[in-house]
Design an enzyme around this catalytic site. Structure first.
Site, PDB file in Angstrom:
ATOM      1  N   LYS A   1      32.304  17.970   2.370  1.00 32.83           N
ATOM      2  CA  LYS A   1      30.922  18.076   2.856  1.00 32.83           C
ATOM      3  C   LYS A   1      30.746  18.929   4.120  1.00 32.83           C
ATOM      4  CE  LYS A   1      28.528  14.542   0.292  1.00 32.83           C
ATOM      5  NZ  LYS A   1      29.355  13.560  -0.415  1.00 32.83           N
TER       6      LYS A   1
ATOM      7  N   ASP B   1      38.650   7.980   2.893  1.00 33.07           N
ATOM      8  CA  ASP B   1      37.740   9.037   2.422  1.00 33.07           C
ATOM      9  C   ASP B   1      36.697   9.307   3.513  1.00 33.07           C
ATOM     10  OD1 ASP B   1      35.749  10.546   1.239  1.00 33.07           O
ATOM     11  OD2 ASP B   1      35.636   9.361  -0.603  1.00 33.07           O
TER      12      ASP B   1
ATOM     13  N   PHE C   1      31.961   5.196  -3.267  1.00 31.18           N
ATOM     14  CA  PHE C   1      31.715   6.437  -4.014  1.00 31.18           C
ATOM     15  C   PHE C   1      32.787   7.455  -3.654  1.00 31.18           C
ATOM     16  CE2 PHE C   1      30.134  10.691  -4.752  1.00 31.18           C
ATOM     17  CZ  PHE C   1      29.675  10.592  -6.056  1.00 31.18           C
TER      18      PHE C   1
END
Ligand SMILES: *Cc1c(COP(=O)(O)O)cnc(C)c1O
Length: 400
Positions: A251, A222, A135
């Site tokens: 995040k 990532d 993702f």
């Protein structure tokens, strides 16, 4: 009309299957809804609220910043941007940072770096290796890099130039790229988040690093979800003793204030030149102050050590409570990034947990994901196990 109904709105787009509560405030790892009911926060706003809620050191710093300047723009130097870049360089061992506001933007910048890295070498149609179950975000390019056909459906055509491979299989990576001179980068999450808390193995990380060196590819990792101390190291790939060439972050970096970053090492740090990339909000003074203070407080309060210690305690507690229960598969993850996999879809548990006073999420259909604030205490971890595990057992005892 209930307080919840007043707080909900018919005017937002229907993009989320929302649970029927609205949060009003929080303190530490606890939040309260608009009706006054309290919840233990096992989700941290999806791995975002690093310092929990209403942190006594973060709040005054942000208030101070808001009273000075919130946004200036990248036409001018931004001192806190330099400070946060210097800190990320120190923690990662890389060299230069580009700031944006979200995870997908950080990944979009990484994909552009990989494309231009190729073009600078004379590769006209660069290709990037991506992974099953990955993702990377919801923009057209990051959605194309994502390995989930369910969320791609309805948005085709996908962006071309991606090669997809399975996790943790170096021979599959070599086979998929054999005799292909257009490959410029390999791109993955050290621990897949949305895909179900799936870790890349240490030796695989080391093998891919070696392959990227041999073939002059960029290794792009990532760390949007697994980075920023969550696993007990600043960045999850550091457990393998390797460094990426490009590392997107977001995040947890601003502890709730939107901050994204792409950190680059020597091979990728000078690919972008003036005019190649930019974003209006990226690196603004409020966001940068949030990043600087988040890292400062994490260091002062030993939150990496806490994530490792409380994470191990929480994993052991979950295993202990679920061992031998029919339908329980495994507990996996590192530090405070934990997945509990069951043998069947269990989305309903997110709702039942809410009723029981606990915030969690279920991802990849059958994986309960725990990504709480990094300030979680062992007592709170025990409380989490005591609320969650009976719900899991009850669920698994029900007829399918
Ligand atoms: C959440 C996430 C993203 C996307 O971040 P947004 O801020 O939602 O755009 C990208 N990569 C990973 C690994 C993520 O967990």
């Amino acid at each position: 009309m209930s307080a919840y109904q007043e707080a909900s709105s018919p005017h937002t787009m229907n993009t989320y299957g929302r649970l029927p509560i609205a949060l009003s405030h929080g303190q530490g790892c606890r939040v309260w809804d608009v009706n006054g009911k309290s919840y233990l926060d096992g989700l941290g706003g999806i791995a975002v609220n690093t310092l929990g809620h209403n942190h006594p050191k973060l709040v005054p710093a942000l208030q101070d910043q808001i009273g000075k300047i919130i946004h200036s723009c990248n036409y001018y130097h931004i001192p806190h941007q330099e400070a946060l870049a210097a800190k990320l360089v120190e923690l990662s061992g890389l060299t230069n940072v580009f700031f944006c506001s979200t995870g997908l933007e950080a990944n979009e910048a990484a994909l552009k770096l990989a494309r231009k890295f190729g073009h600078d070498k004379g590769i006209e149609r660069p290709e990037i290796v991506v992974y099953e179950k990955a993702f990377h975000g919801r923009s057209i390019a990051t959605l194309s890099a994502t390995g989930n056909t369910k969320i791609q459906k309805g948005f085709g055509p996908m962006v071309e130039g991606f090669i997809r491979v399975p996790l943790n299989d170096i021979e599959a990576l070599k086979a998929a790229t054999a005799n292909n001179p257009n490959v410029t980068a390999v791109f993955f999450e050290t621990i897949q988040g949305e895909g179900g808390v799936n870790p890349m193995r240490i030796e695989y990380l080391q093998q891919v690093r070696k392959l990227c060196d041999e073939r002059d590819w960029l290794l792009m990792i990532d760390e949007v979800q697994c980075g920023m101390g969550r696993t007990g190291k600043w960045f999850a790939h550091q457990w393998a003793g390797i460094k990426p060439d490009v590392m997107p972050l977001a995040k947890g970096l601003g502890s709730g204030v939107p901050v994204g970053a792409v950190v680059a090492g020597p091979k990728a740090a000078h690919i972008f030149q003036p005019g190649n990339h930019g974003t209006t909000f990226g690196g603004n003074p409020l966001a940068m102050r949030a990043g600087v203070e988040t890292i400062r407080i994490m260091e002062e309060d030993g939150l990496l050590e806490n994530a490792a210690k409380v994470g191990a305690h929480l994993q052991a507690g979950l295993r202990n409570a679920l061992e031998g229960v029919a339908g329980f598969k495994e507990v996996r993850g590192q530090g405070l990034m934990i997945g509990v996999e069951l043998t069947r879809p269990c989305g309903v548990l997110a709702q039942r947990a809410v009723e029981a006073g606990l915030l969690i999420s279920v991802t990849a259909d059958s994986v309960i994901r725990l990504v709480p604030p990094l300030i979680l205490t062992t007592a709170e971890a025990d409380e989490l196990v005591a609320i969650l595990c009976p719900l899991i057992k009850q669920f698994l005892a029900e007829p399918v």
